[in-house]
Design an enzyme around this catalytic site. Structure first.
Site, PDB file in Angstrom:
ATOM      1  N   LEU A 143       0.866  -1.173   0.000  1.00  0.00           N
ATOM      2  CA  LEU A 143       0.000   0.000   0.000  1.00  0.00           C
ATOM      3  C   LEU A 143       0.900   1.218   0.000  1.00  0.00           C
ATOM      4  CD1 LEU A 143      -2.815  -0.647   2.667  1.00  0.00           C
ATOM      5  CD2 LEU A 143      -3.041  -0.733   0.184  1.00  0.00           C
ATOM      6  N   ASP A 144       0.500   2.274  -0.700  1.00  0.00           N
ATOM      7  CA  ASP A 144       1.255   3.519  -0.659  1.00  0.00           C
ATOM      8  C   ASP A 144       1.326   4.026   0.780  1.00  0.00           C
ATOM      9  OD1 ASP A 144       1.506   3.434  -3.396  1.00  0.00           O
ATOM     10  OD2 ASP A 144      -0.050   4.937  -3.779  1.00  0.00           O
ATOM     11  N   ARG A 145       2.381   4.745   1.067  1.00  0.00           N
ATOM     12  CA  ARG A 145       2.586   5.278   2.415  1.00  0.00           C
ATOM     13  C   ARG A 145       1.390   6.093   2.890  1.00  0.00           C
ATOM     14  NH1 ARG A 145       7.694   9.200   4.195  1.00  0.00           N
ATOM     15  NH2 ARG A 145       7.087   9.447   6.389  1.00  0.00           N
ATOM     16  N   THR A 147      -1.721   5.887   1.962  1.00  0.00           N
ATOM     17  CA  THR A 147      -2.992   5.165   1.899  1.00  0.00           C
ATOM     18  C   THR A 147      -3.181   4.352   3.174  1.00  0.00           C
ATOM     19  OG1 THR A 147      -2.827   4.976  -0.510  1.00  0.00           O
ATOM     20  CG2 THR A 147      -4.348   3.481   0.592  1.00  0.00           C
TER      21      THR A 147
END
Length: 315
Positions: A143-145, A147
């Protein structure tokens, strides 16, 4: 004649349970921390690495009990790993949404990367290992930081491969909630633009819509409409970096709070409603029954700070 003390020597590493089925190159990278990938592949090409005495290609899958010959190679000295603060360790323990003998699922907080790197001393995986609870734990996906939401980790290599195969074959269901900028015209919309990573030297990592990129498909379903924004359920059928953010931009309605791809001038009303982060949340994840594993379902509710933003938006 024995090698001088401190000089690297040939090692023979046994393939154990959680290494079974792993590619030879990945096995070496794990056991040679600090050695550049280019050097590891040179060792493989030159035949200095052997499996049960034979030369092998980098993609060779290892079998239980095999012996891997690793030639003398100097491993860069690493400092002591940074232990994440107790507040981070405790926060992740309180964020567990599901745990069984095979998997651990967390409701990852926004602002915490999934792993160390790019100037970060630690991420989720380093924090969980610092619990010293599991003999084996690995990320099943990313997951993106910025998100928040469902993040799945495996507690065995077999469980990891089951999850990775489901993601690769399009069998996993991944659903997000995203607030996009502006009023949404119409109903469900699918975007299938190809995405290409662009890492300019010394520049910011970006993802571009490009015909030479990888196939990517996203479905946006509007669920709540506001004057200046629309809340969408988002289903992704591929797992490309920044996929939802770039595809939202492609239809002219960037994700609220996105400082990398978003439309800054149009975000003022949403900032005034109190949004201080990317409004993107991994709401749910499902893996099908497969390879003897039952169906796995995990959900994470929308964080309170994002719910509060929705309550303040005029509709």
């Amino acid at each position: 004649m024995p090698a001088p003390q401190g000089f690297p020597q040939v090692r023979h590493l046994s393939v154990e349970g959680n290494d079974e089925g792993q590619r030879l190159d990945n096995f070496l990278l794990k056991h040679l921390p600090g050695v550049p990938k280019s050097h590891v592949y040179r060792l493989l090409r030159s035949g200095q690495v052997r499996v049960d005495g034979g030369r092998c290609k980098p993609d060779r899958r290892l079998r239980l009990g095999e012996a891997v010959r690793v030639p003398p190679v100097r491993v860069a000295e690493r400092g002591e790993p940074v232990r994440p603060p107790d507040r981070v360790l405790d926060r992740l323990k309180s964020a567990i949404r599901l745990e069984n003998e095979d998997y651990l699922a967390l409701d990852k907080p926004a602002g915490l990367a999934v792993h160390a790197g790019s100037g970060l001393d630690y991420g989720v995986i380093e924090a969980i290992r610092a619990w010293q609870t599991y003999d084996y734990v690995e990320l099943c996906h990313r997951l993106d930081r910025d998100t928040s939401g469902v993040l799945l980790l495996a507690k065995s290599r077999k469980a990891l491969l089951r999850a990775q195969n489901a993601f690769r074959d399009g069998l996993a269901q991944k659903r997000y909630l995203a607030l996009v900028i502006g009023a949404w015209n119409g109903g469900v919309r699918e975007v299938d633009s190809r995405l290409l990573k662009n890492f300019p030297q010394g520049g910011e990592r970006m993802v571009l819509v490009d015909e030479h990129g990888k196939p990517s498909r996203t479905r946006f379903t509007p669920t709540r409409r506001f004057v200046d924004a629309t809340l969408c359920e988002v289903d992704i059928f591929s797992g490309r970096m920044h996929q939802i953010r770039v595809h939202a931009n492609e239809v002219g309605q960037g994700v609220a709070g996105d400082r990398k791809y978003g439309f800054r001038d149009a975000q003022k009303p949403i900032r005034e409603a109190g949004l201080k982060r990317l409004f993107l949340h991994a709401r749910g994840l499902q893996l099908p029954a497969q390879d003897g594993y039952p169906t796995l379902r995990v959900e994470a509710p929308l964080p309170a700070e994002l719910e509060a933003v929705l309550e303040r938006l005029p509709s």
